[in-house]
Design an enzyme around this catalytic site. Structure first.
Site, PDB file in Angstrom:
ATOM      1  N   SER A  93       0.845  -1.196   0.000  1.00 11.64           N
ATOM      2  CA  SER A  93       0.000   0.000   0.000  1.00 11.64           C
ATOM      3  C   SER A  93       0.885   1.253   0.000  1.00 11.64           C
ATOM      4  CB  SER A  93      -0.950  -0.038   1.191  1.00 11.64           C
ATOM      5  OG  SER A  93      -1.914   0.991   1.098  1.00 11.64           O
ATOM      6  N   ASP A 151     -10.244  -2.623  -5.955  1.00 17.00           N
ATOM      7  CA  ASP A 151      -9.434  -1.572  -5.349  1.00 17.00           C
ATOM      8  C   ASP A 151      -9.486  -0.342  -6.256  1.00 17.00           C
ATOM      9  OD1 ASP A 151      -7.600   0.029  -4.088  1.00 17.00           O
ATOM     10  OD2 ASP A 151      -5.884  -1.292  -4.412  1.00 17.00           O
ATOM     11  N   HIS A 196      -8.345  -4.181  -1.512  1.00 18.91           N
ATOM     12  CA  HIS A 196      -7.073  -3.568  -1.125  1.00 18.91           C
ATOM     13  C   HIS A 196      -6.540  -4.252   0.137  1.00 18.91           C
ATOM     14  CE1 HIS A 196      -4.185  -0.237  -1.314  1.00 18.91           C
ATOM     15  NE2 HIS A 196      -4.248  -0.195   0.014  1.00 18.91           N
TER      16      HIS A 196
END
Length: 455
Positions: free
Chosen positions: A284, A387, A417
């Site tokens: 991320s 996502d 995600h």
């Protein structure tokens, strides 16, 4: 579509995330520009896994504070395979082949874009790390099951492993390198890739805004390079004292002190680390940090020798921009991390008065963002179907492939995600499959045999 359990947990997760971000705003209001030592974790928000020098589940761990001026730390994950001989490392394990049945099974869990069949293109040529010169005169040492790294006995060559720097997720405002979820993920990667993982505990916002987290990632890379020089000094000191055969116990680790008087020689890395095969992995927002560190490593060139970044892995990177992409419009209210909450996280991370979604830290395709993409290392990008950040990650990968950089994209169906790193989803078959896919690709660039793995 994601399961009902995932959907329900997502609602609860976003509620808690919104509450935490609002608390961050209150913290930000009380800082008033004062200097802080830094915050790298928030223990009251997530469970923490203690370090364990035993080879529990095949991996030993330890924590180190690597910078005397800040709170930056690392957790080292050392796989038990390091106890093998140097000769067995050269022979290596049997090759991993994606047979017909394996390939068909792999297609069920991912789509792959932009793979280069000619993986020789990056011209990687393994060079023995100068850390190995220390290992030539050292052997393994274990007391009460606790692995110390090495002891001064001549004639033993230790097994050398590649080094992977891992940067956790959390939107720059939460998460930690020693959380239970990150600990389990790094253990999995260390075993599957057969690498030493250095999980970086970088400073969090809003206590420390941009570029603190990015600089911390680069600082750890330079710390890794410094270990090589310290190990060489340790070898020289040992030679002057009799070749390392009659050293006192206090000299076992060849302590070398820097200007702050701190002992810096790390025995696990001195015995087993091969920084000439260094991989960056970012989760991320950690993907943004990894990409920054990779760019700075490219710019530094031989100044980082013998550390060489041979590849990077960006797992659902935290990219954004001012002009919305189709996925940012369609999936703006997606699972766990919706666009509104992520934009708030960016406001807490970027310096006050400099909030811009096309900031170089946020948008990988911002004009003038150096160095030229053709100089970037091979880059694997992992994305999830549900996502909203996926389009921009794909666009960045496409730009890399246009300049002949090996930059495949793995897309996972029905995934959200952080599907491979979130605590609730970490033990799912899809998360395990993702880690295995990453290991297959990474081994193309860290294998001593050469580029033996391909899809």
């Amino acid at each position: 579509m994601p399961s009902v359990a995932v959907k329900l947990y997502s609602v609860f997760f976003k509620f808690m995330l919104k509450h935490r971000l609002q608390n961050r705003i209150q913290i930000d209001d009380t800082i008033n520009g004062s200097q802080h030592f830094g915050v790298t974790s928030r223990p009251n928000e997530e469970s923490i896994a203690a370090s364990n020098p035993l080879f529990t589940d095949g991996v030993a761990t330890k924590d180190l504070h690597v910078d005397p001026g800040t709170s930056v730390s690392i957790r080292i994950f050392l796989p038990e395979t390091c106890l093998g001989s140097h000769e067995s490392d050269l022979k290596s394990k049997s090759r991993i082949r994606v047979s017909g049945s394996d390939s068909n099974q792999g297609l069920l869990r991912r789509n792959s874009y932009g793979n280069q069949t000619n993986v020789q293109k990056n011209g990687f040529n393994h060079r023995r790390s100068s850390l190995g010169s220390v290992a030539d005169e050292l052997s393994l040492k274990s007391e009460n099951g606790v692995y110390r790294g090495y002891s001064p006995v001549t004639g033993k060559k230790c097994r050398k492993l590649p080094v992977m720097l891992q940067f956790h997720g959390g939107g720059f405002v939460s998460g930690s390198n020693d959380s239970t979820a990150n600990d389990l993920f790094c253990r999995r990667i260390a075993k599957l890739c057969d690498v030493i993982v250095l999980a970086v505990g970088y400073r969090l916002a809003p206590e420390d805004r941009y570029p603190a987290a990015f600089e911390d990632g680069l600082k750890v890379l330079h710390w890794l390079a410094k270990q090589v020089n310290l190990a060489e000094c340790s070898k020289s000191v040992g030679s002057r004292r009799g070749g390392g055969t009659d050293l006192k116990k206090s000299d076992t680790y060849g302590h070398i002190a820097d200007a702050f008087g701190a002992s810096l020689v790390e025995p696990w890395l001195a015995a087993h680390g091969d920084p000439s095969r260094c991989v960056l992995l970012g989760v991320s927002c950690g993907g943004n940090i990894a990409d920054y560190v990779a760019r700075k490593a490219v710019e530094a060139g031989k100044l980082l020798d013998p550390v060489k970044v041979v590849a990077q892995v960006l797992m659902y990177p935290f990219f954004i921009g001012s002009v919305p992409t189709p996925s940012e419009i369609k999936l703006a209210n997606s699972y766990f991390y919706d666009k509104t909450l992520c934009t708030l996280a960016w406001k807490l991370f970027l310096p006050e008065g400099e909030f811009d979604l096309d900031h170089a830290a946020a948008n990988p395709l911002t004009p003038g963002r150096g160095p030229p993409l053709k100089r970037m290392p091979p880059t694997l990008t992992v994305i999830a179907e549900h996502d909203w950040m996926r389009d921009r990650a794909i666009a960045y990968s496409e730009e890399l492939r246009k300049v002949n950089v090996d930059a495949p994209v793995l897309e996972y169906k029905d995934a959200v995600h952080e599907f491979a790193t979130l605590d609730m989803l970490l033990k799912t078959p899809q998360a395990q499959a993702c880690a295995e896919d990453i290991a297959i690709w990474v081994k193309k660039y860290i294998s001593l045999r050469g580029h033996e793995f391909s899809y």
